[in-house]
Design a protein around this motif. Structure first.
Motif, mmCIF file in Angstrom:
data_model
loop_
_atom_site.group_PDB
_atom_site.id
_atom_site.type_symbol
_atom_site.label_atom_id
_atom_site.label_comp_id
_atom_site.label_asym_id
_atom_site.label_seq_id
_atom_site.Cartn_x
_atom_site.Cartn_y
_atom_site.Cartn_z
ATOM 1 N N LEU A 77 -9.270 46.122 -8.904
ATOM 2 C CA LEU A 77 -9.000 44.687 -8.949
ATOM 3 C C LEU A 77 -9.962 43.973 -9.896
ATOM 4 O O LEU A 77 -9.563 43.059 -10.632
ATOM 5 C CB LEU A 77 -9.096 44.078 -7.550
ATOM 6 C CG LEU A 77 -7.945 44.390 -6.592
ATOM 7 C CD1 LEU A 77 -8.174 43.708 -5.253
ATOM 8 C CD2 LEU A 77 -6.605 43.963 -7.184
ATOM 9 N N PHE A 78 -11.218 44.392 -9.890
ATOM 10 C CA PHE A 78 -12.195 43.777 -10.795
ATOM 11 C C PHE A 78 -11.792 44.040 -12.249
ATOM 12 O O PHE A 78 -11.789 43.134 -13.086
ATOM 13 C CB PHE A 78 -13.593 44.332 -10.527
ATOM 14 C CG PHE A 78 -14.641 43.786 -11.459
ATOM 15 C CD1 PHE A 78 -15.143 42.511 -11.284
ATOM 16 C CD2 PHE A 78 -15.115 44.554 -12.521
ATOM 17 C CE1 PHE A 78 -16.105 41.995 -12.152
ATOM 18 C CE2 PHE A 78 -16.068 44.060 -13.389
ATOM 19 C CZ PHE A 78 -16.561 42.773 -13.204
ATOM 20 N N GLY A 79 -11.447 45.288 -12.548
ATOM 21 C CA GLY A 79 -11.010 45.610 -13.904
ATOM 22 C C GLY A 79 -9.757 44.848 -14.294
ATOM 23 O O GLY A 79 -9.630 44.381 -15.437
ATOM 24 N N TYR A 80 -8.840 44.708 -13.350
ATOM 25 C CA TYR A 80 -7.589 43.984 -13.619
ATOM 26 C C TYR A 80 -7.855 42.522 -13.936
ATOM 27 O O TYR A 80 -7.321 41.975 -14.919
ATOM 28 C CB TYR A 80 -6.660 44.102 -12.418
ATOM 29 C CG TYR A 80 -5.548 43.077 -12.390
ATOM 30 C CD1 TYR A 80 -4.489 43.151 -13.287
ATOM 31 C CD2 TYR A 80 -5.575 42.021 -11.475
ATOM 32 C CE1 TYR A 80 -3.478 42.194 -13.279
ATOM 33 C CE2 TYR A 80 -4.577 41.072 -11.453
ATOM 34 C CZ TYR A 80 -3.522 41.155 -12.357
ATOM 35 O OH TYR A 80 -2.535 40.203 -12.348
ATOM 36 N N GLY A 85 -7.549 38.547 -17.514
ATOM 37 C CA GLY A 85 -8.141 37.255 -17.869
ATOM 38 C C GLY A 85 -8.482 37.172 -19.338
ATOM 39 O O GLY A 85 -8.266 36.138 -19.994
ATOM 40 N N LEU A 86 -9.027 38.261 -19.888
ATOM 41 C CA LEU A 86 -9.336 38.298 -21.314
ATOM 42 C C LEU A 86 -8.062 38.148 -22.142
ATOM 43 O O LEU A 86 -8.009 37.352 -23.094
ATOM 44 C CB LEU A 86 -10.037 39.612 -21.662
ATOM 45 C CG LEU A 86 -10.271 39.880 -23.148
ATOM 46 C CD1 LEU A 86 -11.245 38.866 -23.722
ATOM 47 C CD2 LEU A 86 -10.785 41.305 -23.368
ATOM 48 N N CYS A 144 -3.423 46.352 -19.311
ATOM 49 C CA CYS A 144 -3.963 45.009 -19.575
ATOM 50 C C CYS A 144 -5.020 45.046 -20.672
ATOM 51 O O CYS A 144 -5.147 44.096 -21.458
ATOM 52 C CB CYS A 144 -4.544 44.413 -18.292
ATOM 53 S SG CYS A 144 -3.308 43.982 -17.039
ATOM 54 N N VAL A 145 -5.792 46.139 -20.727
ATOM 55 C CA VAL A 145 -6.767 46.292 -21.816
ATOM 56 C C VAL A 145 -6.028 46.394 -23.150
ATOM 57 O O VAL A 145 -6.419 45.763 -24.144
ATOM 58 C CB VAL A 145 -7.652 47.533 -21.587
ATOM 59 C CG1 VAL A 145 -8.558 47.776 -22.790
ATOM 60 C CG2 VAL A 145 -8.496 47.366 -20.329
ATOM 61 N N GLY A 146 -4.944 47.178 -23.177
ATOM 62 C CA GLY A 146 -4.137 47.257 -24.393
ATOM 63 C C GLY A 146 -3.562 45.913 -24.772
ATOM 64 O O GLY A 146 -3.515 45.552 -25.964
ATOM 65 N N LEU A 235 -14.719 47.920 -20.952
ATOM 66 C CA LEU A 235 -13.547 48.264 -20.150
ATOM 67 C C LEU A 235 -13.107 49.706 -20.422
ATOM 68 O O LEU A 235 -12.731 50.436 -19.494
ATOM 69 C CB LEU A 235 -12.409 47.294 -20.443
ATOM 70 C CG LEU A 235 -12.598 45.871 -19.892
ATOM 71 C CD1 LEU A 235 -11.575 44.919 -20.497
ATOM 72 C CD2 LEU A 235 -12.501 45.857 -18.372
ATOM 73 N N VAL A 236 -13.149 50.121 -21.686
ATOM 74 C CA VAL A 236 -12.811 51.505 -22.028
ATOM 75 C C VAL A 236 -13.809 52.461 -21.387
ATOM 76 O O VAL A 236 -13.433 53.533 -20.889
ATOM 77 C CB VAL A 236 -12.781 51.678 -23.561
ATOM 78 C CG1 VAL A 236 -12.735 53.163 -23.944
ATOM 79 C CG2 VAL A 236 -11.581 50.957 -24.159
#
Length: 280
Positions: A77-80, A85-86, A144-146, A235-236
């Motif tokens: 959840l923190f990563g999400y 958000g970014l 989401c990072v992508g 994140l990666v």
């Protein structure tokens, strides 16, 4: 100053109903994942997980919404929240709210199946007879990072065009590939270093010689892009840890993380390519 014009365009200081709906959508997805973990009995959650040796079709989707432990849930959840958000902040600065919504929904509704199928095929081909099960939202976090990566390129494109965005994207790709080499190889090999270093030099030259405008503004923009790249790199690092097993015997499925990351880039980039005007 570029930061002032960006803030004015994004209306960051004046949240609208549309903005609250966007943030509510991000938060609602996270709350849904948390609710499944808290409210659904553990016995039923095990049925929702993807069993490598006995695959149920429904579990290809539901496995993304169940977790092994409270820590597993909170980490995902923190990563999400950070990654989504970014991506949202960058999309909003580029005036692409509708694009963000469509991409996020595609990641949540389609992403779990794509991640499950491709990671299952990869793992069973690499490790015949693999046992155990897969759970967790981290594949969608990778997506989401992508999306955040593509959102950064959209922001750059909005200011300098797609050619510049393409060179920046290529440079970021090289940096992240070197990061993965350091994580899993303990350093950057000679061949990788030469290729990546040469690529970054060419990228830097193309950007410096091709960009017009106030050099001070470009420096400020470069600092901003650099900070975003640092966050993407962190994140990666979380998605692809050096240590793949924890004390409880669980193994981090970096294949799913990689599939999710690539899927996020492909889907978000695809939405831009298919109908760029429609997502502004």
């Amino acid at each position: 100053m570029p930061t002032i014009s960006v803030l004015d365009r994004a209306d960051i200081t004046r949240p609208s109903t549309e903005t609250l709906l966007d943030l509510g959508c991000i938060a609602g997805i996270g709350l849904l994942v948390a609710a499944v973990h808290v409210l659904v009995p553990q016995a039923f959650q095990r049925r929702l997980a993807l069993q490598y040796h006995d695959v149920e079709i429904l579990s290809l989707f539901t496995s993304a919404f169940v977790h092994y432990s409270d820590r597993h849930l909170l980490t995902n959840l923190f990563g999400y929240v950070v990654a989504a958000g970014l991506a949202y902040g960058l999309a909003r600065m580029a005036g692409r709210r509708h694009w963000f919504r469509r991409t996020l929904l595609a990641l949540v509704l389609v992403g779990p199946v794509v991640v499950s199928v491709l990671s299952l095929l990869t793992l069973t081909s690499l490790v015949p007879g693999v046992s155990g099960n897969s759970r967790g939202f981290s594949g969608i976090v990778g997506g989401c990072v992508g999306m955040g990566f593509v959102a950064l390129l959209c922001w750059i494109q909005d200011r300098h065009g797609w050619a510049t965005a393409g060179w920046v994207g290529f440079g970021i790709y090289l940096v992240l590939m070197m990061e993965l080499s350091v994580i899993y190889s303990g350093g950057v090999g000679r061949e990788v270093g030469v290729l990546a270093g040469g690529g970054l030099v060419v990228t830097g030259w193309q950007l410096w010689s091709g960009l017009g405008g106030d050099r001070v503004d470009l420096v400020l923009e470069s600092v901003f892009v650099g900070l975003v790249v640092v966050l993407l790199g962190l994140l990666v690092f979380v998605l692809f840890p050096r240590q793949l097993t924890d004390g409880g015997g669980a193994t981090t499925n970096i294949v799913a993380h990689g599939v999710g990351l690539v899927f996020g880039v492909v889907v978000s980039g695809g939405f831009i390519a298919v109908s760029e005007t429609g997502y502004r």
